[in-house]
Design a protein around this motif. Structure first.
Motif, PDB file in Angstrom:
ATOM      1  N   VAL A 195      -2.807   3.685  11.921  1.00  0.00           N
ATOM      2  CA  VAL A 195      -1.780   4.637  12.350  1.00  0.00           C
ATOM      3  C   VAL A 195      -0.591   4.594  11.411  1.00  0.00           C
ATOM      4  CG1 VAL A 195      -0.109   5.155  14.170  1.00  0.00           C
ATOM      5  CG2 VAL A 195      -2.480   4.631  14.775  1.00  0.00           C
ATOM      6  N   GLU A 196      -0.212   3.394  10.996  1.00  0.00           N
ATOM      7  CA  GLU A 196       0.912   3.253  10.062  1.00  0.00           C
ATOM      8  C   GLU A 196       0.601   3.941   8.739  1.00  0.00           C
ATOM      9  OE1 GLU A 196       3.620  -0.300   7.979  1.00  0.00           O
ATOM     10  OE2 GLU A 196       2.026  -0.779   9.420  1.00  0.00           O
ATOM     11  N   PHE A 197      -0.636   3.817   8.269  1.00  0.00           N
ATOM     12  CA  PHE A 197      -1.040   4.451   7.015  1.00  0.00           C
ATOM     13  C   PHE A 197      -1.027   5.970   7.142  1.00  0.00           C
ATOM     14  CE2 PHE A 197      -4.575   6.165   4.425  1.00  0.00           C
ATOM     15  CZ  PHE A 197      -4.081   5.875   3.156  1.00  0.00           C
ATOM     16  N   LEU A 198      -1.569   6.474   8.256  1.00  0.00           N
ATOM     17  CA  LEU A 198      -1.599   7.932   8.473  1.00  0.00           C
ATOM     18  C   LEU A 198      -0.195   8.494   8.637  1.00  0.00           C
ATOM     19  CD1 LEU A 198      -4.658   8.151  10.908  1.00  0.00           C
ATOM     20  CD2 LEU A 198      -4.570   8.936   8.534  1.00  0.00           C
ATOM     21  N   ASP A 199       0.675   7.756   9.317  1.00  0.00           N
ATOM     22  CA  ASP A 199       2.063   8.209   9.472  1.00  0.00           C
ATOM     23  C   ASP A 199       2.761   8.289   8.115  1.00  0.00           C
ATOM     24  OD1 ASP A 199       1.796   8.424  12.180  1.00  0.00           O
ATOM     25  OD2 ASP A 199       2.708   6.477  12.642  1.00  0.00           O
ATOM     26  N   HIS A 200       2.439   7.348   7.241  1.00  0.00           N
ATOM     27  CA  HIS A 200       3.049   7.373   5.902  1.00  0.00           C
ATOM     28  C   HIS A 200       2.571   8.594   5.114  1.00  0.00           C
ATOM     29  CE1 HIS A 200       4.780   5.932   2.167  1.00  0.00           C
ATOM     30  NE2 HIS A 200       3.602   6.088   1.574  1.00  0.00           N
TER      31      HIS A 200
ATOM     32  N   ILE B 235       0.839  -1.206   0.000  1.00  0.00           N
ATOM     33  CA  ILE B 235       0.000   0.000   0.000  1.00  0.00           C
ATOM     34  C   ILE B 235       0.871   1.251   0.000  1.00  0.00           C
ATOM     35  CG2 ILE B 235      -1.577   1.383   1.412  1.00  0.00           C
ATOM     36  CD1 ILE B 235      -3.022  -0.787  -0.058  1.00  0.00           C
ATOM     37  N   LYS B 236       1.880   1.261   0.844  1.00  0.00           N
ATOM     38  CA  LYS B 236       2.749   2.436   0.922  1.00  0.00           C
ATOM     39  C   LYS B 236       3.518   2.658  -0.376  1.00  0.00           C
ATOM     40  CE  LYS B 236       4.593   1.163   4.923  1.00  0.00           C
ATOM     41  NZ  LYS B 236       5.433   1.180   6.151  1.00  0.00           N
ATOM     42  N   ASP B 237       3.927   1.564  -1.014  1.00  0.00           N
ATOM     43  CA  ASP B 237       4.618   1.706  -2.306  1.00  0.00           C
ATOM     44  C   ASP B 237       3.689   2.294  -3.365  1.00  0.00           C
ATOM     45  OD1 ASP B 237       6.945   0.699  -1.274  1.00  0.00           O
ATOM     46  OD2 ASP B 237       6.583  -1.363  -1.941  1.00  0.00           O
ATOM     47  N   HIS B 238       2.458   1.802  -3.414  1.00  0.00           N
ATOM     48  CA  HIS B 238       1.503   2.307  -4.400  1.00  0.00           C
ATOM     49  C   HIS B 238       1.192   3.788  -4.163  1.00  0.00           C
ATOM     50  CE1 HIS B 238       1.025  -1.488  -6.281  1.00  0.00           C
ATOM     51  NE2 HIS B 238       0.241  -2.053  -5.360  1.00  0.00           N
ATOM     52  N   VAL B 239       0.978   4.134  -2.900  1.00  0.00           N
ATOM     53  CA  VAL B 239       0.643   5.521  -2.569  1.00  0.00           C
ATOM     54  C   VAL B 239       1.824   6.433  -2.869  1.00  0.00           C
ATOM     55  CG1 VAL B 239       0.064   7.108  -0.683  1.00  0.00           C
ATOM     56  CG2 VAL B 239      -1.091   4.897  -0.848  1.00  0.00           C
ATOM     57  N   SER B 240       3.017   5.997  -2.533  1.00  0.00           N
ATOM     58  CA  SER B 240       4.213   6.815  -2.785  1.00  0.00           C
ATOM     59  C   SER B 240       4.432   7.055  -4.265  1.00  0.00           C
ATOM     60  CB  SER B 240       5.453   6.133  -2.185  1.00  0.00           C
ATOM     61  OG  SER B 240       5.322   6.005  -0.786  1.00  0.00           O
TER      62      SER B 240
END
Length: 231
Positions: free
Chosen positions: A221-226, A76-81
């Motif tokens: 929380v991990e998603f919001l921090d990212h 998810i973080k890779d896609h969002v980034s």
């Protein structure tokens, strides 16, 4: 040794010079309680079936909800980034879990203030928790109601015993009191057994649900921090 001998003699019946030990099955014990005792035991049995159904249904549902790919958040973080919002949403749809649905709700709010994203995730989280706790309150109710129904049977049994005693003409015979006493004892035991099972099942589900809730919070929380990380 004398006490044990007396107990053994009390449970034996002499027939033609032979001692035959008396036994009483659970079914016979329940049937000995009369109509009122059988009715109350039947109600308790139905409550036990209901409690068992809710417990296993919730356990399987919670187990399915807790399954999250260990690499899900990294993807998810890779896609969002990389700005691949559609890919991130597709990944969430494929996972189809409470965690993925929360993240999907947050992804749909990307571009808005972080506070709005957080609010959207919290609102979605409340709905997910509600779904996880579906019918669990019924277990709590059964755990409290079952012993009360059992004690109701105790009172009914004692009333029946007193009624029979009052109509016995002054002679006290145990066989006259037996039906009421059987009702009192069997319903009390039945109510306590059902209540204990429902209480243990309820607390076990609560523990399992809390684990899923903590998992949802940690990933949110991990998603919001990212999202809050500087680019």
């Amino acid at each position: 040794m004398m006490l044990l001998s007396n107990i053994q003699e009390a449970t034996d019946v002499v027939t033609d010079g032979e001692q035959v030990e008396k036994t009483l099955s659970i079914i016979e014990l329940i049937m000995s309680g009369g109509t009122s005792g059988i009715l109350i035991i039947l109600i308790l049995f139905l409550l036990l079936i209901l409690a068992s159904f809710i417990y296993f249904e919730r356990i399987f549902a919670i187990k399915a909800a807790s399954k999250v790919d260990s690499n899900f958040m990294n993807q998810i973080k890779d896609h969002v980034s990389n700005g691949k919002i559609d890919s991130a949403q597709m990944l969430c749809a494929q996972q189809n879990s409470p965690v993925s649905r929360l993240i999907a709700k947050g992804i749909t709010r990307i571009g808005k203030p972080l506070e709005d994203i957080n609010t959207a995730i919290e609102n979605a989280g409340r709905l997910e928790i509600y779904n996880l706790e579906k019918n669990v309150s019924i277990l709590a109710t059964i755990s409290g109601v079952a012993p009360m129904i059992g004690f109701l049977g105790t009172v009914v049994g004692m009333i029946l015993s007193i009624f029979e005693l009052a109509n016995a003409g002054g002679t006290i015979q145990m066989d006259v009191l037996a039906s009421g006493l059987y009702t009192a004892m069997t319903t009390t035991v039945g109510g306590l057994i059902v209540g204990i099972i429902a209480y243990v099942a309820y607390n076990h589900i609560v523990v399992k649900t809390n684990k899923v809730v903590y998992q949802m919070e940690a990933n949110s929380v991990e998603f919001l921090d990212h999202l809050n990380e500087p680019i």
